[in-house]
Design an enzyme around this catalytic site. Structure first.
Site, PDB file in Angstrom:
ATOM      1  N   LYS A 101       3.151 -15.047   2.693  1.00 44.48           N
ATOM      2  CA  LYS A 101       4.254 -14.168   2.280  1.00 44.48           C
ATOM      3  C   LYS A 101       5.503 -14.941   1.859  1.00 44.48           C
ATOM      4  O   LYS A 101       6.254 -14.502   0.992  1.00 44.48           O
ATOM      5  CB  LYS A 101       4.613 -13.194   3.400  1.00 44.48           C
ATOM      6  CG  LYS A 101       3.627 -12.056   3.560  1.00 44.48           C
ATOM      7  CD  LYS A 101       4.164 -10.975   4.476  1.00 44.48           C
ATOM      8  CE  LYS A 101       3.259  -9.753   4.481  1.00 44.48           C
ATOM      9  NZ  LYS A 101       1.987 -10.002   5.207  1.00 44.48           N
ATOM     10  N   GLU A 123      11.670  -3.182   3.223  1.00 46.64           N
ATOM     11  CA  GLU A 123      11.151  -2.286   4.247  1.00 46.64           C
ATOM     12  C   GLU A 123      10.029  -3.041   4.932  1.00 46.64           C
ATOM     13  O   GLU A 123       9.414  -3.933   4.347  1.00 46.64           O
ATOM     14  CB  GLU A 123      10.632  -0.988   3.644  1.00 46.64           C
ATOM     15  CG  GLU A 123       9.235  -1.071   3.054  1.00 46.64           C
ATOM     16  CD  GLU A 123       9.205  -1.513   1.600  1.00 46.64           C
ATOM     17  OE1 GLU A 123      10.241  -1.396   0.917  1.00 46.64           O
ATOM     18  OE2 GLU A 123       8.152  -1.986   1.157  1.00 46.64           O
ATOM     19  N   SER A 394      -4.996 -16.498   4.773  1.00 46.10           N
ATOM     20  CA  SER A 394      -3.660 -16.071   4.333  1.00 46.10           C
ATOM     21  C   SER A 394      -2.580 -16.338   5.377  1.00 46.10           C
ATOM     22  O   SER A 394      -1.411 -16.510   5.039  1.00 46.10           O
ATOM     23  CB  SER A 394      -3.688 -14.581   3.975  1.00 46.10           C
ATOM     24  OG  SER A 394      -4.258 -13.821   5.022  1.00 46.10           O
TER      25      SER A 394
HETATM   26  C1  LIG Z   1       0.753  -9.280   4.904  1.00 49.09           C
HETATM   27  C2  LIG Z   1      -0.455 -10.064   5.108  1.00 49.09           C
HETATM   28  C3  LIG Z   1      -1.652  -9.820   4.401  1.00 49.09           C
HETATM   29  C4  LIG Z   1      -1.834  -8.658   3.456  1.00 49.09           C
HETATM   30  O1  LIG Z   1      -1.032  -8.667   2.327  1.00 49.09           O
HETATM   31  P1  LIG Z   1      -1.556  -9.007   0.868  1.00 49.09           P
HETATM   32  O2  LIG Z   1      -0.422  -8.634   0.005  1.00 49.09           O
HETATM   33  O3  LIG Z   1      -2.779  -8.197   0.606  1.00 49.09           O
HETATM   34  O4  LIG Z   1      -1.851 -10.452   0.837  1.00 49.09           O
HETATM   35  C5  LIG Z   1      -2.735 -10.656   4.591  1.00 49.09           C
HETATM   36  N1  LIG Z   1      -2.663 -11.684   5.452  1.00 49.09           N
HETATM   37  C6  LIG Z   1      -1.550 -11.956   6.168  1.00 49.09           C
HETATM   38  C7  LIG Z   1      -1.567 -13.114   7.095  1.00 49.09           C
HETATM   39  C8  LIG Z   1      -0.412 -11.161   6.016  1.00 49.09           C
HETATM   40  O5  LIG Z   1       0.684 -11.438   6.742  1.00 49.09           O
END
Ligand SMILES: *Cc1c(COP(=O)(O)O)cnc(C)c1O
Length: 409
Positions: A101, A123, A394
């Site tokens: 993010k 938000e 992610s």
């Molecule tokens: C917020 C988040 C996601 C989901 O958001 P995307 O916009 O689909 O990437 C996935 N993995 C983590 C670790 C997150 O914090």
């Protein structure tokens, strides 16, 4: 990293038109009052990405603040255990603040600064996006207002605490169900009353144009790095056979996919949250599951989980980041075009995959990312050992302590 220095912004054959339509999806479905602000933003963004000094600044902050490039890691023990395709992990969990993010938050904060804005508005539901926004607000000396439903404030006390420590004002929303969608409404109202001074910072590759494109572009660094790092393992000119990423709104997945969209030999797989039961309303968040429904909600056209009257249906996932009834318009388009494939993984499978990765590789993934790992664990044994899979991790799992502690005995 020299070649990627130039390439952060590039076009693929899947670009939207000038109004942000990916085929029939995307667009700008917002109150009249917001159109000028979105137009200002679109123009500013076009100019910024054509300005080498802006691009250089993004790269500089990615390197020295975020800690990029994040590693591409060959998961040798997991691969051996599964006995099929080679599994590589792109570890976005090692970024500053522990997830991908931060990439689009840095990009958007730099844009806000360039526009002369003094305040960021966001938000948040689970609080991850709020914390990432509060982080960049502190770094760039901007005020920050995070709108959050009262129910979520109760549920996510640690993230509320961190946002406040980072200097953000958490505005508690007591309307409606006191959750994310009420926070969105409140944040939009805030923006409409202060469009000159404030910047609305969106948390995924969705919402009205230009957000889906902007967020994708700032996240594209993930795939750009993978393209280069993969060749260091597998040889000049080689590309992965499969890319696997979880899909909430879609930002980490499109960030991984974008650099490979034009290379049809690379198969793209988005993993949605199957929750407790992917076939039962309210128990999952698979927007692209059985019969995807087109709708126009929260400023854009895409597939949404909705009933016959167009009202959003309740969703469930063990991972807060995947628990959302809409999906970014570019994913809707890639799905429709058949360029990417979307699958579902249940809560139970995600938790099993979380444990498998922790035990074989010493990497604790976020529960969102564990969905992608779970699918790779199913896929790898069906493929010969010369095939390769890149899985996007992610984020890291520290934030999921409270949930996992309840689930694992
Ligand atoms: C917020 C988040 C996601 C989901 O958001 P995307 O916009 O689909 O990437 C996935 N993995 C983590 C670790 C997150 O914090």
């Amino acid at each position: 990293m020299k070649s990627s220095m130039k390439k952060l912004f590039f076009k693929t054959q899947y670009e939207p038109d000038e109004h942000g339509h990916f085929g029939e999806f995307g667009g700008q479905y917002v109150p009249e009052l917001l159109i000028p602000a979105l137009e200002e933003l679109t123009q500013a963004y076009e100019q910024a990405k054509a300005d080498p000094s802006f691009v250089a600044t993004v790269h500089e902050v990615f390197k020295n603040y975020v800690g990029r490039p994040s590693p591409l890691y060959f998961a040798e023990r997991l691969t051996k255990q599964l006995g099929g395709a080679k599994i590589f992990l792109k570890n976005e969990g090692l970024n500053h603040t522990g997830a991908h993010k931060i990439n689009h938050c840095v990009g958007q904060a730099l844009l806000a600064q360039r526009l002369g804005k003094t305040r960021l508005i966001a938000e948040t539901g689970a609080g991850q996006h709020g914390v990432a926004t509060a982080t960049v607000a502190a770094k760039f000396g901007l005020h920050c207002t995070v709108h959050m439903g009262a129910v979520d404030v109760q549920r996510q006390a640690p993230n509320v605490f961190w946002m406040q420590q980072l200097g953000a004002e958490v505005r508690v929303v007591h309307d409606g169900s006191q959750t994310l969608k009420d926070a969105v409404t409140s944040a939009l109202q805030d923006w409409m009353t202060d469009p000159i001074g404030s910047y609305y910072l969106l948390g995924s590759a969705l919402g009205p144009h230009p957000y889906p494109v902007m967020v994708r572009d700032f996240q594209s660094i993930i795939g750009i790095e993978v393209a280069e790092q993969f060749q260091a393992y597998e040889g000049q000119g080689s590309v992965p056979d499969y890319l696997v990423a979880c899909v909430g709104g879609g930002s980490n997945a499109i960030g991984l996919f974008n650099a490979f969209l034009d290379d049809k030999q690379v198969k793209l797989i988005g993993v949605e949250a199957g929750g407790r039961n992917p076939n039962q309303v309210g128990e999952h968040a698979t927007r692209l599951g059985r019969q995807p429904q087109v709708g126009v909600i929260e400023g854009y056209k895409s597939f949404f989980l909705q009933d016959d009257d167009g009202n959003l249906q309740p969703t469930h996932s063990v991972s807060a980041g995947l628990d959302y009834p809409g999906i970014g318009p570019e994913h809707a388009y890639l799905y429709q075009q058949g360029r990417a494939q979307y699958v579902a993984v249940t809560d139970v499978q995600a938790v099993q995959a979380f444990r498998a990765l922790a035990n074989t590789e010493g990497i604790v993934p976020a529960l969102e990312s564990a969905h992608a790992v779970a699918y790779a664990i199913q896929l790898a044994p069906t493929l010969p050992p010369k095939k390769t899979i890149v899985v996007n991790i992610s984020g890291r799992g520290d934030k999921d302590y409270f949930i996992l502690r309840e689930l694992i005995h």
